[in-house]
Design a protein around this motif. Structure first.
Motif, PDB file in Angstrom:
ATOM      1  N   ASP A  17       0.711  -1.265  -0.137  1.00  0.00           N
ATOM      2  CA  ASP A  17      -0.046  -0.017  -0.174  1.00  0.00           C
ATOM      3  C   ASP A  17       0.900   1.344  -0.028  1.00  0.00           C
ATOM      4  O   ASP A  17       0.538   2.103  -0.722  1.00  0.00           O
ATOM      5  CB  ASP A  17      -1.021   0.154   1.004  1.00  0.00           C
ATOM      6  CG  ASP A  17      -0.414  -0.122   2.485  1.00  0.00           C
ATOM      7  OD1 ASP A  17       0.772  -0.522   2.852  1.00  0.00           O
ATOM      8  OD2 ASP A  17      -1.262  -0.167   3.453  1.00  0.00           O
ATOM      9  N   PHE A  18       1.781   1.273   0.870  1.00  0.00           N
ATOM     10  CA  PHE A  18       2.525   2.571   0.929  1.00  0.00           C
ATOM     11  C   PHE A  18       3.421   2.748  -0.545  1.00  0.00           C
ATOM     12  O   PHE A  18       3.271   4.041  -0.739  1.00  0.00           O
ATOM     13  CB  PHE A  18       3.673   2.679   2.159  1.00  0.00           C
ATOM     14  CG  PHE A  18       4.296   3.754   2.435  1.00  0.00           C
ATOM     15  CD1 PHE A  18       3.665   4.770   3.018  1.00  0.00           C
ATOM     16  CD2 PHE A  18       5.585   4.019   1.943  1.00  0.00           C
ATOM     17  CE1 PHE A  18       4.522   6.196   3.232  1.00  0.00           C
ATOM     18  CE2 PHE A  18       6.225   5.315   1.867  1.00  0.00           C
ATOM     19  CZ  PHE A  18       5.741   6.185   2.590  1.00  0.00           C
ATOM     20  N   GLN A  23       2.379   9.025  -2.313  1.00  0.00           N
ATOM     21  CA  GLN A  23       2.219   9.701  -0.920  1.00  0.00           C
ATOM     22  C   GLN A  23       2.836  11.131  -0.852  1.00  0.00           C
ATOM     23  O   GLN A  23       3.219  11.430  -1.959  1.00  0.00           O
ATOM     24  CB  GLN A  23       3.378   8.980  -0.062  1.00  0.00           C
ATOM     25  CG  GLN A  23       3.121   7.282  -0.108  1.00  0.00           C
ATOM     26  CD  GLN A  23       1.877   6.840   0.820  1.00  0.00           C
ATOM     27  OE1 GLN A  23       1.690   7.514   1.942  1.00  0.00           O
ATOM     28  NE2 GLN A  23       1.123   5.932   0.285  1.00  0.00           N
ATOM     29  N   ARG A  35       0.849  15.764  -2.800  1.00  0.00           N
ATOM     30  CA  ARG A  35       0.500  15.170  -4.218  1.00  0.00           C
ATOM     31  C   ARG A  35      -0.071  16.232  -5.210  1.00  0.00           C
ATOM     32  O   ARG A  35      -0.604  17.085  -4.901  1.00  0.00           O
ATOM     33  CB  ARG A  35      -0.657  14.136  -3.709  1.00  0.00           C
ATOM     34  CG  ARG A  35      -0.285  13.015  -2.730  1.00  0.00           C
ATOM     35  CD  ARG A  35      -1.597  11.976  -2.578  1.00  0.00           C
ATOM     36  NE  ARG A  35      -1.334  11.186  -1.517  1.00  0.00           N
ATOM     37  CZ  ARG A  35      -1.572  11.297  -0.511  1.00  0.00           C
ATOM     38  NH1 ARG A  35      -2.259  12.431  -0.004  1.00  0.00           N
ATOM     39  NH2 ARG A  35      -1.458  10.315   0.668  1.00  0.00           N
ATOM     40  N   GLU A  39      -2.286  12.729  -8.793  1.00  0.00           N
ATOM     41  CA  GLU A  39      -1.963  11.803  -7.543  1.00  0.00           C
ATOM     42  C   GLU A  39      -3.058  11.693  -6.511  1.00  0.00           C
ATOM     43  O   GLU A  39      -3.369  10.498  -5.912  1.00  0.00           O
ATOM     44  CB  GLU A  39      -0.572  12.089  -7.010  1.00  0.00           C
ATOM     45  CG  GLU A  39       0.594  11.905  -7.959  1.00  0.00           C
ATOM     46  CD  GLU A  39       1.891  12.499  -7.376  1.00  0.00           C
ATOM     47  OE1 GLU A  39       2.714  11.728  -7.649  1.00  0.00           O
ATOM     48  OE2 GLU A  39       1.837  13.392  -6.446  1.00  0.00           O
ATOM     49  N   THR A  40      -3.611  12.714  -6.110  1.00  0.00           N
ATOM     50  CA  THR A  40      -4.447  12.771  -5.279  1.00  0.00           C
ATOM     51  C   THR A  40      -5.891  12.158  -5.621  1.00  0.00           C
ATOM     52  O   THR A  40      -6.462  11.296  -4.883  1.00  0.00           O
ATOM     53  CB  THR A  40      -4.970  14.390  -5.079  1.00  0.00           C
ATOM     54  OG1 THR A  40      -3.866  15.001  -4.253  1.00  0.00           O
ATOM     55  CG2 THR A  40      -6.197  14.343  -3.949  1.00  0.00           C
ATOM     56  N   PHE A  43      -5.136   8.372  -5.253  1.00  0.00           N
ATOM     57  CA  PHE A  43      -5.084   7.977  -3.928  1.00  0.00           C
ATOM     58  C   PHE A  43      -6.428   7.826  -3.408  1.00  0.00           C
ATOM     59  O   PHE A  43      -6.770   6.864  -2.587  1.00  0.00           O
ATOM     60  CB  PHE A  43      -4.264   9.056  -3.178  1.00  0.00           C
ATOM     61  CG  PHE A  43      -4.172   8.759  -1.630  1.00  0.00           C
ATOM     62  CD1 PHE A  43      -3.248   7.807  -1.540  1.00  0.00           C
ATOM     63  CD2 PHE A  43      -4.876   9.122  -0.788  1.00  0.00           C
ATOM     64  CE1 PHE A  43      -2.819   7.546  -0.001  1.00  0.00           C
ATOM     65  CE2 PHE A  43      -5.035   8.719   0.452  1.00  0.00           C
ATOM     66  CZ  PHE A  43      -3.761   7.941   0.997  1.00  0.00           C
ATOM     67  N   SER A  75       0.887   3.408  14.436  1.00  0.00           N
ATOM     68  CA  SER A  75       0.485   4.264  13.183  1.00  0.00           C
ATOM     69  C   SER A  75      -1.205   3.882  13.274  1.00  0.00           C
ATOM     70  O   SER A  75      -1.483   2.587  13.095  1.00  0.00           O
ATOM     71  CB  SER A  75       1.037   3.838  11.999  1.00  0.00           C
ATOM     72  OG  SER A  75       0.344   4.208  10.901  1.00  0.00           O
ATOM     73  N   TRP A  77      -3.214   4.340  10.483  1.00  0.00           N
ATOM     74  CA  TRP A  77      -3.270   3.682   9.392  1.00  0.00           C
ATOM     75  C   TRP A  77      -3.262   1.992   9.483  1.00  0.00           C
ATOM     76  O   TRP A  77      -3.886   1.436   8.998  1.00  0.00           O
ATOM     77  CB  TRP A  77      -2.615   4.302   8.263  1.00  0.00           C
ATOM     78  CG  TRP A  77      -2.770   3.586   6.851  1.00  0.00           C
ATOM     79  CD1 TRP A  77      -2.191   2.922   6.201  1.00  0.00           C
ATOM     80  CD2 TRP A  77      -4.056   3.709   6.182  1.00  0.00           C
ATOM     81  NE1 TRP A  77      -2.742   2.263   5.031  1.00  0.00           N
ATOM     82  CE2 TRP A  77      -3.932   2.776   5.187  1.00  0.00           C
ATOM     83  CE3 TRP A  77      -5.384   4.252   6.403  1.00  0.00           C
ATOM     84  CZ2 TRP A  77      -5.034   2.685   4.047  1.00  0.00           C
ATOM     85  CZ3 TRP A  77      -6.323   3.978   5.389  1.00  0.00           C
ATOM     86  CH2 TRP A  77      -6.116   3.338   4.323  1.00  0.00           C
TER      87      TRP A  77
END
Length: 101
Positions: A17-18, A23, A35, A39-40, A43, A75, A77
């Motif tokens: 995922d990362f 990112q 981003r 990219e946004t 994502f 974290s 996430w």
């Protein structure tokens, strides 16, 4: 088991995922690099489907982090991913040692 799956011709889904999703970056001087709009968009479209990945496919949790970084469980996430995989009973095959939610 993963080797057996590859030998037997089963499909294998690998998703980091990362590394697979755009990112927010950080320049050498510490400045945040947001981003791009494209990219946004990518994502956000992927984010809405992440729960499906973690609840429907076997999950391998890699808890190792570099020195000085927050632990995996610190974290939000990562905890969310782990919890979703645990609720979907997807930790048994590859991550049984990590199933301590």
């Amino acid at each position: 088991r993963l080797c057996m799956s590859l030998i037997c011709g089963h499909d294998v889904l690998l998703f980091f995922d990362f590394m697979s999703l755009p990112q927010v970056g950080r320049a050498a001087d510490g400045t945040m690099l947001p981003r791009t709009l494209e990219e946004t968009d990518v994502f956000m479209r992927c984010l809405s489907n992440m729960g499906v990945l973690y609840s429907m496919f076997p999950v391998l949790i890699c808890e190792e982090v570099i020195d000085g970084a927050a632990t995996y469980m610190e974290s939000g996430w990562c905890f969310s991913e782990l919890s979703t995989a645990w609720l979907g009973k997807q930790l048994d095959r590859f991550s049984s040692a990590s199933a301590s939610v």
